[in-house]
Design an enzyme around this catalytic site. Sequence first.
Site, PDB file in Angstrom:
ATOM      1  CD  GLN A 196      -2.748  -1.197   2.499  1.00  0.00           C
ATOM      2  OE1 GLN A 196      -2.642  -0.342   3.382  1.00  0.00           O
ATOM      3  NE2 GLN A 196      -3.576  -2.225   2.625  1.00  0.00           N
TER       4      GLN A 196
ATOM      5  CD  GLU B 121     -15.315   4.001  12.973  1.00  0.00           C
ATOM      6  OE1 GLU B 121     -15.442   3.123  13.849  1.00  0.00           O
ATOM      7  OE2 GLU B 121     -14.674   5.074  13.151  1.00  0.00           O
TER       8      GLU B 121
ATOM      9  CG  HIS C  88      -3.452  -0.369   7.773  1.00  0.00           C
ATOM     10  ND1 HIS C  88      -4.195  -0.768   8.853  1.00  0.00           N
ATOM     11  CD2 HIS C  88      -3.981  -1.026   6.704  1.00  0.00           C
ATOM     12  CE1 HIS C  88      -5.124  -1.633   8.466  1.00  0.00           C
ATOM     13  NE2 HIS C  88      -4.996  -1.800   7.147  1.00  0.00           N
TER      14      HIS C  88
ATOM     15  CE1 TYR D 148      -9.599  -7.174   6.666  1.00  0.00           C
ATOM     16  CE2 TYR D 148      -7.495  -6.849   7.744  1.00  0.00           C
ATOM     17  CZ  TYR D 148      -8.531  -6.362   6.974  1.00  0.00           C
ATOM     18  OH  TYR D 148      -8.504  -5.063   6.521  1.00  0.00           O
TER      19      TYR D 148
ATOM     20  CE1 TYR E 177     -14.119  11.457  15.714  1.00  0.00           C
ATOM     21  CE2 TYR E 177     -11.899  12.135  16.341  1.00  0.00           C
ATOM     22  CZ  TYR E 177     -13.203  12.452  16.014  1.00  0.00           C
ATOM     23  OH  TYR E 177     -13.602  13.776  15.989  1.00  0.00           O
TER      24      TYR E 177
END
Length: 381
Positions: A97, A253, A159, A274, A263
Amino acid sequence: MFCSILSRPFGATLVFLAGLGFLPVVSHAQTTEPTSTERVQIDVITTGLNYPWALTFLPDGRMLITERTGHLRLVTQDGVLLDRRVPGLPDIYVSGQGGLQDIALAPDFATSQRVFFSYSCGTEQANHLCLASARFVDDSLSEVQEIFRTQPAKAGSAHYGGRMAFLPDQTLLLTTGDGFDYREQAQNRTNTLGKIVRVEQDGSIPNDNPFLDQPEAAPELYSLGHRNPQGIVYDPITQQVISHEHGPRGGDEVNRIQAGNNYGWPIVTTGLDYTGAMVTPFQQRAGMQEPLWTWTPSIAPSGLAVYTGDLFPQWRGHLFVTALAGKALHRLKWTGNQILTEERLLVNLDERLRDVRVGPDGAIYVLTDSAEGRLLRLTPN
């Protein structure tokens, strides 16, 4: 040159009534709008992009588009993708990523010619999300300055977060991911993993950041408890910051971001791990903010825009979310206090969608996510 999807044999399926298909939802009395009477035309503006991640519009009508694979591309007003990559980028760690991510013009770009961009830097065993600025002059980057990097270094290539938004005071918000294997760090105020950070344009710390009175806290912190937030906007209509983030298996979200708030991740989530195991027994907890909207199953939200144009007056103030796994453009009717309804667009494309922006012409621009990525433009039909 622009190419309308409508000219293709399957084009009739792409001039569509909005509201095609539904997703299961799990909280906040979420509803999906009935079929709209508005018809949307989709034009292909640019093809041949290699995993595009973000775009921004230059004052002269051209566009800069980042490719996760580590290149910055320039597209002319006529939609021509120039073969020459924009030179001057720093070293980028491209893996998984990781790579070149978001891009934004400085609020004073007309005079400063500065752009800001996020990217992963380092090595497989020790890498970070980095934020840099540079001058964009003569179609090249110069005077590159790294102004922020997440700490501590992490291993792996997942991430990163990486989305940016300028606030009215011209400070800059940047989302950061939890690093996947480091999710507990999202609650650790001493570091910048799984957070939203706020810095001045030179990387210095604003004197009103919310955790400055806590000596152990990283001074850049604006909010904490995030998993992998890949969308953030300042909404000029409601004067609020909105962000979204990837949940694990479910629990994506949309959040109203306020300075100093927590949060919840990974203490609070509506998603599962997962493996199917429970991440936490808590879906709510005192002192942790509840989301405005959630998706289960996950749609993998990846880009976010608030519509401020004139071409679709009925959508003014609505939020648009691109989805990777969900392969749709989600329109959320946002009132400033709550999200009322959801509608899915572009489902017939059956493509992963990476980013969405509102152009200076009022059209909605969408990047598809693939090795042969495309830039699409949505206008009223």
